[in-house]
Enzyme design. Sequence first.
Site, PDB file in Angstrom:
ATOM      1  N   CYS A  45      -3.500  17.959  17.125  1.00 10.61           N
ATOM      2  CA  CYS A  45      -3.601  17.655  15.604  1.00 10.61           C
ATOM      3  C   CYS A  45      -5.030  17.276  15.452  1.00 10.61           C
ATOM      4  CB  CYS A  45      -2.765  16.194  15.364  1.00 10.61           C
ATOM      5  SG  CYS A  45      -1.123  16.345  15.196  1.00 10.61           S
ATOM      6  N   HIS A  80      -1.828  15.526  22.490  1.00 12.67           N
ATOM      7  CA  HIS A  80      -2.169  15.060  21.145  1.00 12.67           C
ATOM      8  C   HIS A  80      -3.754  14.986  20.757  1.00 12.67           C
ATOM      9  CE1 HIS A  80       1.984  14.046  20.958  1.00 12.67           C
ATOM     10  NE2 HIS A  80       1.940  13.281  21.877  1.00 12.67           N
TER      11      HIS A  80
END
Length: 521
Positions: free
Chosen positions: A401, A358
Amino acid sequence: MKSQGQHWYSSSDKNCKVSFREKLLIIDSNLGVQDVENLKFLCIGLVPNKKLEKSSSASDVFEHLLAEDLLSEEDPFFLAELLYIIRQKKLLQHLNCTKEEVERLLPTRQRVSLFRNLLYELSEGIDSENLKDMIFLLKDSLPKTEMTSLSFLAFLEKQGKIDEDNLTCLEDLCKTVVPKLLRNIEKYKREKAIQIVTPPVDKEAESYQGEEELVSQTDVKTFLEALPQESWQNKHAGSNGNRATNGAPSLVSRGMQGASANTLNSETSTKRAAVYRMNRNHRGLCVIVNNHSFTSLKDRQGTHKDAEILSHVFQWLGFTVHIHNNVTKVEMEMVLQKQKCNPAHADGDCFVFCILTHGRFGAVYSSDEALIPIREIMSHFTALQCPRLAEKPKLFFIQACQGEEIQPSVSIEADALNPEQAPTSLQDSIPAEADFLLGLATVPGYVSFRHVEEGSWYIQSLCNHLKKLVPRMLKFLEKTMEIRGRKRTVWGAKQISATSLPTAISAQTPRPPMRRWSSVS
């Protein structure tokens, strides 16, 4: 707009060639004398000057474009680009396209150079009084003929007083006569510094053209201008021979210099791209950090597929691969310290570091959810910190991301963010050092997507193109970005991929041949 290779008008028309020429004739009838001069000017460098000088109508110009294979019934995009530039956008309907479609394709298919665009823009900003003053300043070196602003600039170019790398004369004129045009020149310099130079499209690449483009010019500029001003000056150009060994592919990477908008000069960015040759038995190390489980963030289902295919592909390319699963912040520091001091770098030609996790803008999460700046990771491998990798390409691919926005437009998840965490600026992401490449799964501000069974779109596409495009692997990062634009989630969101600099890679076919992976579509 239909994809390249398809007609932009009804394929049911009888006598298609006549129909296409009729459309060209209609366009010609709607263009005036000044429009023709504009077209001729924009075609300089693409069509022989003698042919342009003899052209008295738009149809003459079209005929030359057809002869030079710059225009065809199957691919009239260059004409669409010209009409767009001269602000004859209503005429695009005769090519069955819209200005929005042209704008979307321009970043990857633009034929008119930035320099020619600049001169055309300046000509529109120079009125008759401005032109009279400029002619007065250069009276001794100008012919005694009536000039328009466009012919005046064309004459300066023809006489060698200005070119794409020398705008001193033009800047002096604008500074004295019409200072507001200096903004156009500064804009040109910035765009030229960060311009992504792509090679001509080959037949294999044609299938990617004409589809919905992934990254707009604005997206690219936003990403590149976020890099540090001093970053990635190309001080080194490694050259280690040119012979492939051990049956593994010989990789040649061009343009591995940084892309800082304010510091990268044109010769560095377009003419003196660094060349790295890989000829050692040991290609180098590939480190993969694969985070699946986190303290509170959602598990990254499907990430094992990414780690698996990355490992397989880079082993196939001749790298020694090390995979680290569910890495905490402390463990990440241990991995970085170990790799920084790894003696194996001395015998390798390249270093690859892949992070699957992430993330946030300019940073990635460890499995214990510590936010680690990308710069902090990359800084371990500068020439000062890791001398064994000096003047060798260091490639970082990050599937994470870089923001919270979804670009509007099977089970899909975003590599989610923790909104409680403060964003990290990309200005601190890149070391002020040569020989680095940073490939992000998405541009700043956007999420990246991962299939919970098949893996992430970015990594799967990256590996697929590494395999498929050998030996002509000329645009794999650009193609990775393009294919992202065609992938959509069930709610119509698309992912924007990003690379931090222009890169082209070619390779020889490894032996033995690689088996196909059923997990990659």
